[in-house]
Design a protein around this motif. Structure first.
Motif, PDB file in Angstrom:
ATOM      1  N   UNK A 151       0.845  -1.195   0.000  1.00  0.00           N
ATOM      2  CA  UNK A 151       0.000   0.000   0.000  1.00  0.00           C
ATOM      3  C   UNK A 151       0.883   1.249   0.000  1.00  0.00           C
ATOM      4  N   UNK A 211      -4.317   1.042  -8.807  1.00  0.00           N
ATOM      5  CA  UNK A 211      -4.665   2.366  -8.279  1.00  0.00           C
ATOM      6  C   UNK A 211      -4.753   2.375  -6.757  1.00  0.00           C
ATOM      7  N   UNK A 212      -4.825   1.211  -6.130  1.00  0.00           N
ATOM      8  CA  UNK A 212      -4.939   1.153  -4.672  1.00  0.00           C
ATOM      9  C   UNK A 212      -3.679   0.599  -4.007  1.00  0.00           C
ATOM     10  N   UNK A 228     -14.029   7.437  -2.611  1.00  0.00           N
ATOM     11  CA  UNK A 228     -13.757   7.405  -1.168  1.00  0.00           C
ATOM     12  C   UNK A 228     -12.850   6.223  -0.826  1.00  0.00           C
ATOM     13  N   UNK A 229     -13.051   5.111  -1.497  1.00  0.00           N
ATOM     14  CA  UNK A 229     -12.172   3.952  -1.266  1.00  0.00           C
ATOM     15  C   UNK A 229     -10.748   4.297  -1.707  1.00  0.00           C
ATOM     16  N   UNK A 284      -9.072   6.454   0.764  1.00  0.00           N
ATOM     17  CA  UNK A 284      -8.700   5.759   1.991  1.00  0.00           C
ATOM     18  C   UNK A 284      -7.398   4.977   1.807  1.00  0.00           C
ATOM     19  N   UNK A 285      -7.204   4.411   0.606  1.00  0.00           N
ATOM     20  CA  UNK A 285      -5.998   3.613   0.370  1.00  0.00           C
ATOM     21  C   UNK A 285      -4.820   4.482  -0.080  1.00  0.00           C
TER      22      UNK A 285
END
Ligand SMILES: Cc1cc2nc3c(=O)[nH]c(=O)nc-3n(C[C@H](O)[C@H](O)[C@H](O)COP(=O)(O)OP(=O)(O)OC[C@H]3O[C@@H](n4cnc5c(N)ncnc54)[C@H](O)[C@@H]3O)c2cc1C
Ligand SMILES: Cc1cc2nc3c(=O)[nH]c(=O)nc-3n(C[C@H](O)[C@H](O)[C@H](O)COP(=O)(O)OP(=O)(O)OC[C@H]3O[C@@H](n4cnc5c(N)ncnc54)[C@H](O)[C@@H]3O)c2cc1C
Lengths: 371, 480
Positions: A139, A170-171, A353-354, A357-358
């Motif tokens: 991450x 993307x995360x 929003x996800x 957060x990541x």
């Protein structure tokens, strides 16, 4: 040399361990750098042109096959392992990962999962979404997070495997993946048919799909003077032979049609994806001389070598049918003009929003994916 | 705690006067699910559509009430238990099969539809819905999606997540969304994939689009009896090792066989140490060919009796024994605690040995009836709650059995979910960073933390795994 849509990074690094990759990623995040993960570097054109690109994190040194357990039908590999390397290992026990992506060979497992790139066998097996059982992902803040596990059945915790699958890095950067694998079919046979008229070809495709044992792959290919259908059957020998008899198509011409097919490549490439029932009409909306091929049972078609002016109408037809037409490869100027992804999903706000957060700093592939 | 009259009135206005229940006597009905712990809700609400669910969630937000979705309450990990009180949100009025699309082979259903009823309806179109939990005559499609449930036939066909195309969901802020859909390769993040299996902690499911499959031309079911669990386990590995993935591959041990035979007379030899049920389906030729191949493998592996079902009635009977096994075990002891670990299937013999040893150590009878093909164990601890202090032993034994699964490279749950039963053990398989990534998703979709609190995640501040203190949980097992 790594470039993404003409953009060169300031640095290219190839960490040797997942930990080193994660550490470098977190360093980049703190420095405000933009990072794009790179596997085999073969599908870097997917997505919108990046807004920024400071660091390419190449995964190909993460090339260890961690565990292959034939009796458990499972395999765990690092992200930089190529699909061919994994298949060779699984092949020793007559097993395989049922994934036959276009643009082969040379895909890395990480790249395949990030792009959700697949091939004709998804007719029977689905995409890796259905047989990916575990992930380790680096991450942006440098943590290495695992989801799932190495066993074939698991409902412990949220299924974050699915969140990273197809997210185009993307995360997070995928560093390791575990799969449920499959025994090779006992017997296989491939047959084909040709039709001058599209409507007749579509009817033949339906007939094949409605067989008591449908083909494991069914392709409809637009060739200059014909519509060609190719069906791959797999299973017990008697069963396959009966299906082939009932279909009354001819043995396929090529010695290895499926391998040739999976090597297809092009500079311009659109993926149309609609509910399977709607594909017929959307294919109909393609320009007369268009080059394309499709999985009629899945609802996906690939259209290559088009002109920029032709895309809007097809995209409109696909979106009206409740699907998408994605520019998976195209010159950067064309992607800027048309947008790679098309209409925004209805849940875009939740997705953003996800993403936030990541990756709150926007380190990973800024501007390339939907979120 | 109890709700104030104003809150109750608001709820009644949102869902209709008859659809809010708060009488102490009625609340008891919702105190528990099929797991071993319970707690009382403050009220039960029965909304009938997504708008009413949204209204309930908005009221809950205002009043800071926990909300726990509930299907049929057959869950085995305490998922539907209102651990912190608040509202039990029953989906019992969502029971329409809205549409079956025989051409596209999908169905649009409400979450309260019972799994078995969807199967019956699909069968009228020559189709079936593949996930088949043994509780399928009671459990709901919504509960199945929330738990990502499995069943005997998931070995070949995959679990619930592989069969859901899209869902309408309501988030805790009352917003209604459609995730997924019938078109493949959707651009964007796979929210559907995360919501399936989220155990009611991220969203309330109010509608589902599911895949249906054509009924296979032929089905062949065979029962094989083995002298021991070891020899049966070896047979399981050998079948798979030969490149055969049957539709189902189930195992029952001696204790189970005895109970089932007393009750169902399914025809399992009571002298056997273990029985396998193997089913293959597909074309007539394929089923025949595979059955013959499997028979040969099983014989080499010491099966002393093999019977292939001659007709549908015989097949039904063989399956009735398997699907009714848990109930039949009531003949041995009135209460059970059913576990759900997974191990790599090659490790089955040693883990089952360890499970047996643990049972003996605590002098608790253990019955094993499980999805052997997937390595998905279901050790079932049998006991009588009236025996003083028995629960401690049962819990301790269960914990050790799970530990044995983890030590063999396995996982905590294959299909029953984490709920409040196993959340304390999550640190066995996930580190703080793994759990933080899951928490990030929770914080995005349910920032208030009001949806089904106290489930999946280990209790706050817990570093070392331990069972939650159950003293805070209401009226333990009073109703058994
Ligand atoms: C649009 C499109 C067009 C294609 N055209 C061709 C073609 O013309 N010729 C051809 O040979 N093949 C082509 N392919 C196939 C392509 O090779 C596959 O998508 C393949 O999966 C890419 O694998 P890779 O290892 O080369 O990934 P890469 O090209 O290196 O990366 C693909 C994408 O995944 C991300 N990524 C890579 N590794 C990771 C990771 N570990 N974690 C997170 N994100 C990661 C990258 O940032 C990038 O966005 C095409 C694919 C697509 C999608
Ligand atoms: C005898 C027996 C045999 C069983 N066999 C199996 C088996 O073979 N395989 C298997 O996987 N399970 C099995 N189970 C477990 C159980 O039946 C499944 O977990 C089932 O899916 C639960 O469905 P339910 O409708 O009863 O849900 P409930 O128990 O009511 O709820 C389960 C969870 O889902 C949530 N939930 C329910 N509905 C919704 C909704 N609409 N939206 C959001 N969240 C929701 C709840 O909050 C809870 O967390 C068995 C149980 C029993 C008692």
């Amino acid at each position: 040399m790594v470039t993404v849509d003409g953009l060169k990074p300031k640095a290219v690094e190839k960490p040797k361990t997942a930990e080193a990759l994660a550490a470098r990623l977190s360093q980049a995040t703190r420095a405000g750098e933009a990072v794009i993960p790179v596997g085999g570097g073969r599908a870097l054109g997917m997505g919108d042109p990046p807004a920024r690109f400071d660091l390419a994190l190449v995964t190909t040194a993460l090339d260890r096959i961690v565990d292959v357990s034939p009796a458990d039908l499972t395999a765990t590999v690092q992200a930089g392992v190529t699909l061919e390397a994994l298949q060779a290992e699984l092949g020793k026990a007559r097993q395989f990962l049922p994934l036959d992506p276009f643009g082969s060979p040379g895909h890395t497992i990480g790249g395949l999962l990030a792009t959700a790139w697949s091939g004709p066998l998804r007719q029977r097996y689905g995409t890796p979404r259905e047989f990916l059982v575990g992930l380790q992902v680096a991450l942006p803040d440098g943590r290495l997070a695992r989801s799932g596990g190495r066993v074939v059945k698991n409902v412990s915790g949220y299924d974050l495997n699915k969140l990273h699958f197809g997210a185009l890095g993307s995360l997070g950067v995928i560093t390791e993946a575990s799969f449920k694998v499959f025994p090779r079919p006992l017997f296989e046979e491939t047959v084909e048919a040709s039709e001058a008229q599209f409507a007749d070809a579509w009817r033949e495709a339906r007939r094949a799909l409605e067989l008591k044992m449908p083909p494991v792959a069914l392709e409809l290919l637009r060739e200059p003077d014909r519509h060609r259908l190719v069906a791959r059957f797999a299973g017990s020998e008697d069963g396959v032979r009966r299906m082939v008899r009932e279909l009354v198509w001819a043995p396929v011409a090529e010695a290895d049609f499926w391998q040739d097919h999976s090597r297809r490549r092009a500079d311009r490439w659109v993926r149309v994806a609609v509910p399977p029932e709607a594909l017929r009409d959307v294919l109909h909306s393609l320009p007369e001389a268009a080059r394309w091929w499709a999985h009629p049972g899945v609802g996906v078609a690939y259209w290559v070598d088009f002109e920029a002016g032709q895309v809007a109408a097809v995209r409109a037809a696909a979106e009206a049918a409740g699907g998408s037409a994605v520019l998976v490869a195209a010159p950067p100027a064309m992607k800027r003009e048309l947008g790679a992804w098309g209409r925004q999903p209805a849940t875009i706000e939740l997705m953003r929003r996800v993403k936030k957060a990541f990756d709150p700093a926007g380190t990973l592939s800024p501007g390339r994916y939907v979120v | 705690m109890g709700l104030g009259p104003r809150t109750l009135e608001k709820l009644r206005r949102a869902v209709g006067r008859d659809h809010v229940v708060w009488d102490a006597y009625d609340l008891v009905i919702f105190e528990r699910d099929a797991s071993i712990t319970g707690a009382l809700p403050d009220a039960i609400v029965y909304p009938a559509n997504a708008e009413e669910v949204a209204a309930v969630l908005e009221i809950a937000a205002e009043q800071q009430l926990p909300v726990v979705p509930r299907g049929a309450g057959t869950g085995l990990s305490g998922g539907a238990v209102t651990l912190h009180g608040g509202l039990a949100l029953s989906l019992a009025r969502f029971r329409r099969i809205i549409e079956i699309d025989p051409k596209g082979r999908t169905a649009l259903v409400e979450p309260g539809v019972v799994n078995y009823d969807l199967g019956l309806e699909a069968a009228r179109h020559g189709l079936f819905y593949a996930p088949d939990p043994s509780s399928q005559k009671a459990c709901t499609i919504g509960g199945n999606a929330a738990e990502n449930s499995g069943g005997p036939h998931c070995l070949y066909y995959g679990v619930t997540t592989n069969h859901i195309l899209g869902m309408e969901v309501v988030l805790s802020d009352g917003s209604v969304h459609w995730v997924g859909g019938e078109d493949p390769d959707q651009p964007g993040l796979d929210l559907l994939g995360v919501l399936v299996g989220s155990e009611g902690t991220l969203a309330v499911i109010t509608k589902l689009r599911v895949k249906l499959l054509p009924t296979p031309e032929a089905v062949s079911t065979l029962m094989a009896a083995f002298p021991s669990i070891e020899s049966a386990s070896k047979a399981v590995s050998d079948v798979i090792g030969h490149g055969i993935v049957p539709a189902a591959l189930e195992m029952m041990d001696k204790v189970t066989i005895g109970a089932v035979e007393a009750h169902y007379k399914a025809g399992y030899p009571t002298s056997a140490g273990a029985v396998l049920l193997v089913e293959v389906d597909g074309l007539t030729e394929s089923a025949r060919e595979l059955t013959a191949a499997i028979e040969q493998i099983l014989e080499m592996d010491e099966a002393f009796e093999i019977r292939v079902a001659e007709d549908p009635a015989e097949r039904e009977l063989l399956w009735a024994g398997r699907k009714g096994a848990i109930g039949a075990l009531g003949h041995i002891k009135p209460n059970y605690y059913l576990h759900d670990g997974v191990v790599p299937r090659t490790r089955l013999p040693e883990v089952l040995r360890e499970v047996g040893r643990i049972g003996e150590h605590y002098r608790l009878p253990v019955a094993n009836v499980f999805h052997a093909g997937d390595g998905n164990l279901h050790p079932n601890i049998l006991f009588d709650l009236r025996e003083k202090g028995i629960m401690k032993k049962v819990e301790k034994a269960g914990e050790e059995m799970l530990r044995a699964c983890i030590d063999a490279g396995g996982t905590l749950s294959g299909e029953h979910g984490i709920g409040l039963e196993k959340n304390a053990f999550m640190p066995w398989i996930f580190g703080p960073d793994d759990l933080a990534a899951m928490q990030a998703v929770k914080d995005v979709l349910d920032p208030s933390g009001r949806l089904n609190p106290g489930k999946i995640f280990p209790p706050a501040g817990q570093i070392e795994p331990k069972l939650i203190a159950r003293s805070g949980v209401a009226s333990e097992a009073r109703w058994w």
